[in-house]
Design a protein around this motif. Structure first.
Motif, PDB file in Angstrom:
ATOM      1  N   ALA A 405       0.894  -1.535   0.278  1.00 50.95           N
ATOM      2  CA  ALA A 405       0.346  -0.487   0.041  1.00 50.95           C
ATOM      3  C   ALA A 405       0.907   1.480  -0.023  1.00 50.95           C
ATOM      4  N   GLU A 406       0.473   2.316  -1.309  1.00 51.59           N
ATOM      5  CA  GLU A 406       1.058   3.678  -0.679  1.00 51.59           C
ATOM      6  C   GLU A 406       1.113   4.162   0.113  1.00 51.59           C
ATOM      7  N   ARG A 407      -0.340   4.829   0.586  1.00 46.80           N
ATOM      8  CA  ARG A 407      -0.355   5.086   2.126  1.00 46.80           C
ATOM      9  C   ARG A 407      -1.049   4.766   2.827  1.00 46.80           C
ATOM     10  N   TRP A 408      -1.391   5.371   4.716  1.00 53.16           N
ATOM     11  CA  TRP A 408      -2.391   4.834   5.425  1.00 53.16           C
ATOM     12  C   TRP A 408      -3.949   5.505   4.843  1.00 53.16           C
ATOM     13  N   GLY A 409      -4.623   4.554   5.332  1.00 54.90           N
ATOM     14  CA  GLY A 409      -6.029   5.521   5.483  1.00 54.90           C
ATOM     15  C   GLY A 409      -6.907   6.544   6.527  1.00 54.90           C
ATOM     16  N   PRO A 410      -7.114   7.442   6.257  1.00 54.70           N
ATOM     17  CA  PRO A 410      -7.932   7.879   7.281  1.00 54.70           C
ATOM     18  C   PRO A 410      -7.404   8.042   8.613  1.00 54.70           C
ATOM     19  N   VAL A 411      -7.091   8.753   9.740  1.00 58.90           N
ATOM     20  CA  VAL A 411      -7.163   8.583  11.037  1.00 58.90           C
ATOM     21  C   VAL A 411      -8.177   8.363  11.731  1.00 58.90           C
ATOM     22  N   ILE A 412      -9.616   8.265  11.325  1.00 59.34           N
ATOM     23  CA  ILE A 412     -10.726   8.213  11.690  1.00 59.34           C
ATOM     24  C   ILE A 412     -11.305   6.698  12.261  1.00 59.34           C
ATOM     25  N   ALA A 413     -11.006   6.190  11.242  1.00 60.26           N
ATOM     26  CA  ALA A 413     -11.214   5.155  10.910  1.00 60.26           C
ATOM     27  C   ALA A 413      -9.722   3.937   9.930  1.00 60.26           C
ATOM     28  N   VAL A 414     -10.176   2.583   9.203  1.00 62.35           N
ATOM     29  CA  VAL A 414      -9.549   1.701   8.464  1.00 62.35           C
ATOM     30  C   VAL A 414      -9.135   2.473   7.069  1.00 62.35           C
ATOM     31  N   PRO A 424      -1.546  -7.181  -0.540  1.00 66.84           N
ATOM     32  CA  PRO A 424      -1.430  -6.622  -0.034  1.00 66.84           C
ATOM     33  C   PRO A 424       0.295  -6.946   0.918  1.00 66.84           C
ATOM     34  N   VAL A 425       0.642  -7.860   0.860  1.00 67.93           N
ATOM     35  CA  VAL A 425       1.815  -8.101   1.879  1.00 67.93           C
ATOM     36  C   VAL A 425       1.902  -9.764   1.133  1.00 67.93           C
ATOM     37  N   ARG A 426       3.952  -9.244   1.247  1.00 63.72           N
ATOM     38  CA  ARG A 426       3.878  -9.923   0.795  1.00 63.72           C
ATOM     39  C   ARG A 426       5.415 -10.620   1.890  1.00 63.72           C
ATOM     40  N   LEU A 427       5.847 -11.767   1.601  1.00 62.10           N
ATOM     41  CA  LEU A 427       6.098 -12.735   2.206  1.00 62.10           C
ATOM     42  C   LEU A 427       7.684 -12.923   1.680  1.00 62.10           C
ATOM     43  N   THR A 428       8.943 -12.419   2.226  1.00 60.77           N
ATOM     44  CA  THR A 428      10.021 -13.043   1.199  1.00 60.77           C
ATOM     45  C   THR A 428      10.973 -13.728   2.479  1.00 60.77           C
ATOM     46  N   LEU A 429      11.434 -14.832   1.599  1.00 58.91           N
ATOM     47  CA  LEU A 429      12.537 -15.380   3.066  1.00 58.91           C
ATOM     48  C   LEU A 429      14.169 -15.232   2.177  1.00 58.91           C
ATOM     49  N   LYS A 456      -6.857  -8.840   1.672  1.00 59.28           N
ATOM     50  CA  LYS A 456      -8.061  -8.664   0.658  1.00 59.28           C
ATOM     51  C   LYS A 456      -7.655  -7.274  -0.109  1.00 59.28           C
ATOM     52  N   ALA A 457      -8.464  -6.954  -1.411  1.00 63.47           N
ATOM     53  CA  ALA A 457      -8.399  -5.578  -1.553  1.00 63.47           C
ATOM     54  C   ALA A 457      -8.070  -4.886  -0.780  1.00 63.47           C
ATOM     55  N   GLY A 458      -7.697  -3.588  -0.331  1.00 67.76           N
ATOM     56  CA  GLY A 458      -7.911  -2.769   0.281  1.00 67.76           C
ATOM     57  C   GLY A 458      -7.117  -2.791   2.108  1.00 67.76           C
ATOM     58  N   GLU A 459      -7.180  -4.092   2.329  1.00 68.02           N
ATOM     59  CA  GLU A 459      -6.372  -4.920   3.619  1.00 68.02           C
ATOM     60  C   GLU A 459      -5.116  -3.732   4.106  1.00 68.02           C
ATOM     61  N   GLN A 460      -5.520  -3.961   5.055  1.00 62.54           N
ATOM     62  CA  GLN A 460      -3.138  -3.041   5.300  1.00 62.54           C
ATOM     63  C   GLN A 460      -3.056  -4.294   6.452  1.00 62.54           C
ATOM     64  N   LEU A 461      -1.441  -4.257   7.002  1.00 66.04           N
ATOM     65  CA  LEU A 461      -1.042  -5.208   7.486  1.00 66.04           C
ATOM     66  C   LEU A 461      -1.117  -5.136   9.276  1.00 66.04           C
TER      67      LEU A 461
END
Length: 674
Positions: A405-414, A424-429, A456-461
């Motif tokens: 993700a390029e940015r975090w969402g609004p501070v009042i929500a998600v 949204p997430v990648r794992l590298t070993l 899922k689309a739009g989710e953050q870690l």
């Protein structure tokens, strides 16, 4: 004054800095074109001479680069166990890695409790645990005014109980909030790191103090060795980084006459004069940096068992924004492409296709030795305290979880919805190469064989934790998917199972091999905002998850503390929770400081967006059964000043056998658990 031992470091033969220096050789006028036998990755580090480092820094401080800098300025440890000898069982500092200690505001050896008193004259306090006291009150023993110099604020303590040593660690100078400290290079000018090393015994007694002219990125302790990661900016005195018209002539003269030795950190012992911490030719520089950086990262090892100060250091030119320490290696992570700080509430903005360089340093000598570098896709996220949890080492394999993700969402929500459908997430070993200075990619996830996205689309870690052959990831936008990763075969990592529940976890704490404790926020959707996948944060959520069958993780218990607006120290600092296993191993007690919001707002409608008023600061307590996973909530504990609104960001709790203690900015409140 005690004699100081500065231990020398050694490096491989000199290599050329591709793309940054025009040549390297026996003198500035005698370039040669010798190349390394094995080509190095662009993100790798390599030794440089004094003259070569000067060229690198001259470029980094030049008008073109400095203008960009000014533009950016505008823009596991397991639960505590039974103590030894006459010591009580105490919860101790919650750690990411067992055996790798972290600085904290309180420390205990099961007999005494040491804590920071942040008063007008800062001090270190010592209290004694009283096993038989009916009220469990801590007995005051002594208060030692801070020994840190230059008006440094005490940031944390280390207790080497076997070595009978207490360390107070602090900072002085230009320190600020996360954006200033991590993402604004000029915030690292003029800062200092100060240490006071004391002997414990009948009374605390000073051994020596150290001062280093660089700011603290972080620290860890393994056994008798304290490791520091420091950052400074190699900027000449009086230099104008804005390169204003009036300063251009003076700036250029300063660069033309630049001496690296004058720009590297110095070391001060007790009242002595500053001396060089390390020579210029003991530094490294990038093979090919994305942008030249005038930052200097210095790695310092201090032998706390030595009678006189024993210090070793090495440095590299460049910046770092996160570090992780295993029992064997130190890893530094740096976003490779420039990021910015947006003017709105979204804060950090990463560019598309961002990558992160990771540097490995071995801990087999007092000064960590460089072993190699690697690059992973994505970045480590938006929260500084969580970044170290994005990495974990096991059996020589480094696991790294990154975001896209390029940015975090609004501070009042998600977070806001993603514009792309990639994972949204990648794992590298990664694994250190046996023949080259590199961290080679062993595998990634998702991949062609296992293309399913992590999240899922739009989710953050949110939470991430690597424990043995498993990894645990929590992504979130409306529900909390917990991904259980099977990492037993480094060449073929896979998702073993998923669990979807309401809300999310910021941190995951292992209670046993079977159970995880998650702490985060509950969330509720009103079904109307955005695309319908928008939810409002509610109270603090504490949950127990059974991961004994990785293919079927289960949430077996959950409690929600307070209403929307409620916060907990642990959501911002993983040291804000205390865990203590029972002597028989059958249960774990949990305590965490909570700022409770439960007063309904005027005109409350019962909607998920209703924000409740402050009620009190309390210790919330739970007892988790390690046979069934059942979680019983004990009565909340409220100190005398609990009804007064205040910042609880530095609150801590300490559990001892049958006792619970609440630390509040130097003050203690104590109770029996029952």
């Amino acid at each position: 004054m005690p004699a100081i031992t500065l231990r020398p470091t050694a490096f491989l033969p000199l290599l050329c800095l591709t793309g940054l220096l025009t040549g390297c050789g026996n003198s500035d006028n005698d370039p040669v074109t010798a190349a390394p036998a094995t080509p190095l990755a662009a993100g790798a580090l390599q030794p440089v001479t004094d003259a070569q480092l000067a060229v690198y820094l001259q470029q980094a401080l030049g008008a073109d680069t400095s203008v960009k800098v000014m533009a950016d300025m505008a823009a596991a440890g397991a639960p505590g166990v039974e103590g030894a000898g006459g010591a009580m069982a105490v919860s101790g500092t919650v750690l990411q890695e067992a055996g790798v200690d972290e600085a904290d505001l309180i420390k205990s050896d099961g007999v005494d409790v040491y804590s920071v008193l942040p008063a007008a004259i800062p001090a270190v306090q010592r209290h004694r645990l009283q096993p038989g006291a009916a009220d469990a009150e801590l007995q005051p023993v002594e208060t030692l005014p801070s020994l840190l110099r230059n008006n440094a604020a005490i940031q944390g303590l280390y207790l080497d109980a076997p070595g009978k040593t207490l360390v107070a660690l602090g900072e002085a100078g230009n320190y600020g909030d996360d954006y200033q400290r991590w993402f604004r290079p000029l915030s690292w000018v003029g800062g200092r790191t100060e240490l006071a090393v004391m002997a414990t015994g009948e009374a605390l007694s000073p051994r020596y103090t150290l001062g280093i002219s660089a700011q603290l990125v972080g620290s860890r302790r393994i056994g008798h060795t304290l490791y520091l990661v420091l950052r400074s900016r190699a900027q000449p005195s009086g230099f104008d980084p804005a390169w204003t018209l009036a300063a251009r002539g003076a700036n250029q003269t300063k660069l033309d006459t630049l001496k690296v030795a004058d720009l590297l950190p110095t070391l001060t012992v007790n009242d002595g004069a500053p001396t060089p911490l390390l020579p210029p030719d003991s530094c490294l520089a990038p093979v090919k940096a994305a942008e030249a950086s005038a930052d200097i990262i210095t790695l310092v090892g201090i032998d706390l068992s030595a009678a006189a100060p024993a210090v070793a250091a090495r440095c590299f030119a460049g910046s770092t924004e996160a570090f992780y320490l295993s029992e064997h290696n130190l890893y530094l992570a740096t976003t490779r492409w420039a990021y910015t700080r947006s003017a709105d509430v979204n804060g950090m903005v990463y560019p598309p296709q961002v990558t992160t360089d990771i540097h490995q340093f071995a801990l087999d000598t007092l000064a960590p030795g460089y072993r190699g570098s690697g690059t992973v896709a994505g970045h480590l996220g938006f929260d500084q305290n969580r970044k170290s949890f994005r990495l974990g080492e096991y059996n020589g394999i480094l696991r790294v979880a990154t975001q896209t993700a390029e940015r975090w969402g609004p501070v009042i929500a998600v977070p806001v919805a993603a514009a792309v459908t990639e994972s949204p997430v990648r794992l590298t070993l990664l694994k250190a190469s046996a023949t080259a200075k590199s961290l080679d990619v062993v595998s990634t996830l998702p991949n062609e064989r296992r293309p399913e996205p992590l999240g899922k689309a739009g989710e953050q870690l949110y939470a991430s934790r690597f424990l043995g052959n498993r990894g645990y990831l929590v992504t979130y936008r409306l529900t909390d998917p917990l991904y259980v990763l099977d990492l037993s075969d480094p060449a073929d990592p896979k998702v073993a199972g998923e669990l979807e529940v309401d809300g999310y976890s910021d941190y995951l704490f292992p209670l046993s091999e079977r159970y995880l404790l998650g702490v985060g926020k509950d969330a509720r959707s009103d079904g109307s905002a955005g695309d319908g996948r928008f939810a409002w944060y509610q109270g603090v959520k504490v949950s127990v998850m059974d991961v004994s069958d990785p293919s079927r993780p289960l949430e077996v218990a959950r409690q929600v503390i307070g209403k929307r607006g409620t916060d907990a120290t642990v959501l911002h600092d993983h040291h804000g929770i205390a865990l203590l296993a029972a002597a028989d191993g059958g249960s774990v007690r949990v305590a965490l400081a909570v700022s409770l919001h439960a007063l309904p707002p005027e005109g409350a409608s019962g909607a998920p967006s209703d924000y409740y008023g402050f009620s009190r600061t309390q210790l919330s307590r739970f007892d988790v059964n390690l046979t069934t996973g059942a979680m019983v909530q004990a009565a909340d504990l409220v100190a005398a000043d609990g009804a007064v609104p205040r910042d609880a960001g530095n609150d801590r709790s300490l559990l001892a056998a049958g006792q619970v203690h609440h630390y509040r900015n130097g003050l203690w409140a104590s109770w029996r658990w029952e």
